[in-house]
Design an enzyme around this catalytic site. Sequence first.
Site, PDB file in Angstrom:
ATOM      1  CD  GLU A  57      24.079  57.351  -5.444  1.00 24.04           C
ATOM      2  OE1 GLU A  57      22.943  57.556  -5.028  1.00 24.04           O
ATOM      3  OE2 GLU A  57      24.977  56.801  -4.747  1.00 24.04           O
ATOM      4  CG  HIS A  74      27.590  46.140  -3.798  1.00 25.12           C
ATOM      5  ND1 HIS A  74      27.147  47.414  -3.510  1.00 25.12           N
ATOM      6  CD2 HIS A  74      26.929  45.314  -2.915  1.00 25.12           C
ATOM      7  CE1 HIS A  74      26.290  47.386  -2.519  1.00 25.12           C
ATOM      8  NE2 HIS A  74      26.118  46.109  -2.126  1.00 25.12           N
ATOM      9  CG  ASN A 121      24.948  49.136  -5.986  1.00 30.06           C
ATOM     10  OD1 ASN A 121      25.732  48.775  -6.870  1.00 30.06           O
ATOM     11  ND2 ASN A 121      25.092  50.257  -5.300  1.00 30.06           N
ATOM     12  CG  ASP A 180      32.200  48.920  -7.579  1.00 28.76           C
ATOM     13  OD1 ASP A 180      31.497  49.801  -7.013  1.00 28.76           O
ATOM     14  OD2 ASP A 180      32.851  48.053  -6.959  1.00 28.76           O
ATOM     15  CG  ASP A 237      22.114  61.555  -7.768  1.00 27.64           C
ATOM     16  OD1 ASP A 237      21.355  61.692  -8.754  1.00 27.64           O
ATOM     17  OD2 ASP A 237      21.730  61.576  -6.608  1.00 27.64           O
TER      18      ASP A 237
END
Length: 602
Positions: A527, A497, A492, A501, A484
Amino acid sequence: MEMARADICVAASLRLFLSPILTGMAYYLAAIVSLSLTRGTAGLAMLWPSSGILFAVLLVTPRHRITWHVAAAAIGSLAANLHAGTVLATSIGFTVANMGESLSAAWLLRARSRCRVSFVDPGSLTRFCMAALLATVLAATIAVIVSVVPSIGFWFSWFTTDLLGILIVTPLILIAERVIRGGSVRLTRKAVIDATFMFALVTVVTGLTFSQSSYPLLFVPMLAVLAATFRLGPLGAAGGVLIVTGISTVAIGTGSGPHVLVHAGPLARSLFMQFYLLALFASALPIATLLAARSRLTEQVAEKMRLLQLAESAAHVGHWRLDTATGTITWSREVFRIHGIDGEVPPALDAAIEAYHLEDRPLVSERLEEAIRDNHGFAFTARIIRPDGEVRHVFSRGEIDGNADDGAPALFGIIQDITAQVAHEAALEEARRHAEDAAAKATIMAETDQLTGIANRRRTSFALDQAVQVSRDTGRSVAVAMFDIDHFKRINDTYGHQAGDEVLKRVAADAGKELRSADTLGRFGGEEFVIVLPDATASVAMMVAERVRLAIEAGGDNPRVTISVGVAELATGESCESLLKRADQALYAAKREGRNALRLAA
């Protein structure tokens, strides 16, 4: 109510007895007229229509009522013979002969066929004539036995007299009965006019012929009767012969007519005329029957052709025939319509082949040549280009027709317009393709992470299950790498956000570039990512995981990210869930030890 029932019973009784009475009266009157118009020998007329009347009645009367008609006719016969001066015993004998004649003829005819007599069927006409012939032989023999002065001349006179009566009168009565009942014979104004004209012609010609005694013109009435036969059929034959019979009978009584040129006595002249009438009948009625049969056959063929054309039009199917000796083609009407050609003359063979699409002509020519050379059938589908440029898809099937008159083989087959079918099949194929595309897209959507475009958790789990099963079956190794993004929540919170992404997309793309062709990269959620590495040991998996870690670390700085990776190799008998759990534990070990690192599960 009782009076009404009584009236009904009286009416039924009258109908029951009236028809036999009419039969007896008709028999008696016909016999009296015939006897009064002739000079016959031993009281016998040249024509005995009474036999024809009774025979016709027996053919149309139900079996259970025949006895009444025979009894009435017997009374009429006995009265006519007594009226002519025949002694009682002989009159009774003649009556027995007459009744036995009609009964035996009716029995013979009904025993051979349950159907009604038809004068348009050669077989039925033959049975009718044979029954009449045998019955009159029987009646003549009985009459000779009971005659006062039996002789061979008397036998012939009786035989020809009664035979003429049956052959001439019976058909007329049966035809009239069918007209009245509205059966197969239809009475129209045109038919009445034609019959009146033809019978008038026969009457005039026959009257002129028998009004003189200088020239043997007996062939002239025969021509008139044949003309009536060709025009009116069996009615013209029987009616024409009856007219000639009546006029010749009067002529014999007056001593005029071509028959007087016969140098013989009265009996011989009478026999000559009877045989003349029999010959006239034998020429006319069979011709009429054959013509009627031909007309009926022509009508049946025309009707079948009409139905065939309707069927071909409805099914878009036409038939064709190719004469291989001459190259001549025969087309049905539907073949012209399929080709979009007006007219009734098909094109030559070369032109017919050129009507096909340029790409399909070799196929058509090859199929035809093979069928002719190898003497077998063929089938093909091709495209026809109409004169207006429209393309039609057709299916053609052919077989060898070995019944040609010249013995040369011919091809006979069908051609079907399948344009609509081809269009329908194309539409179905297009619909199938769209459905498959939609199903593939749906499958991809169901198995793909919508943000990153890589496998989602479902597809990744399936890939892991498959790899573990293969490992169990083959003994090959399999490993997983779980990673991850380090400090993803901070990204974030700091960049938003949308930036998060973008980081996820970049990480997925950079990781995918470092995998082997058999490896599967999937996003497990948030993630967190999983790499399934089939046929990979722990060391191989660590090497691939390290390449991925380095690629992501160097992948960009807006913002720059790193990953922590946990690697685990499948142990013997281990489940997928246990394998993932050990990889996850190794991942968290890498995080605890400073992140941007990878660890191998114990």
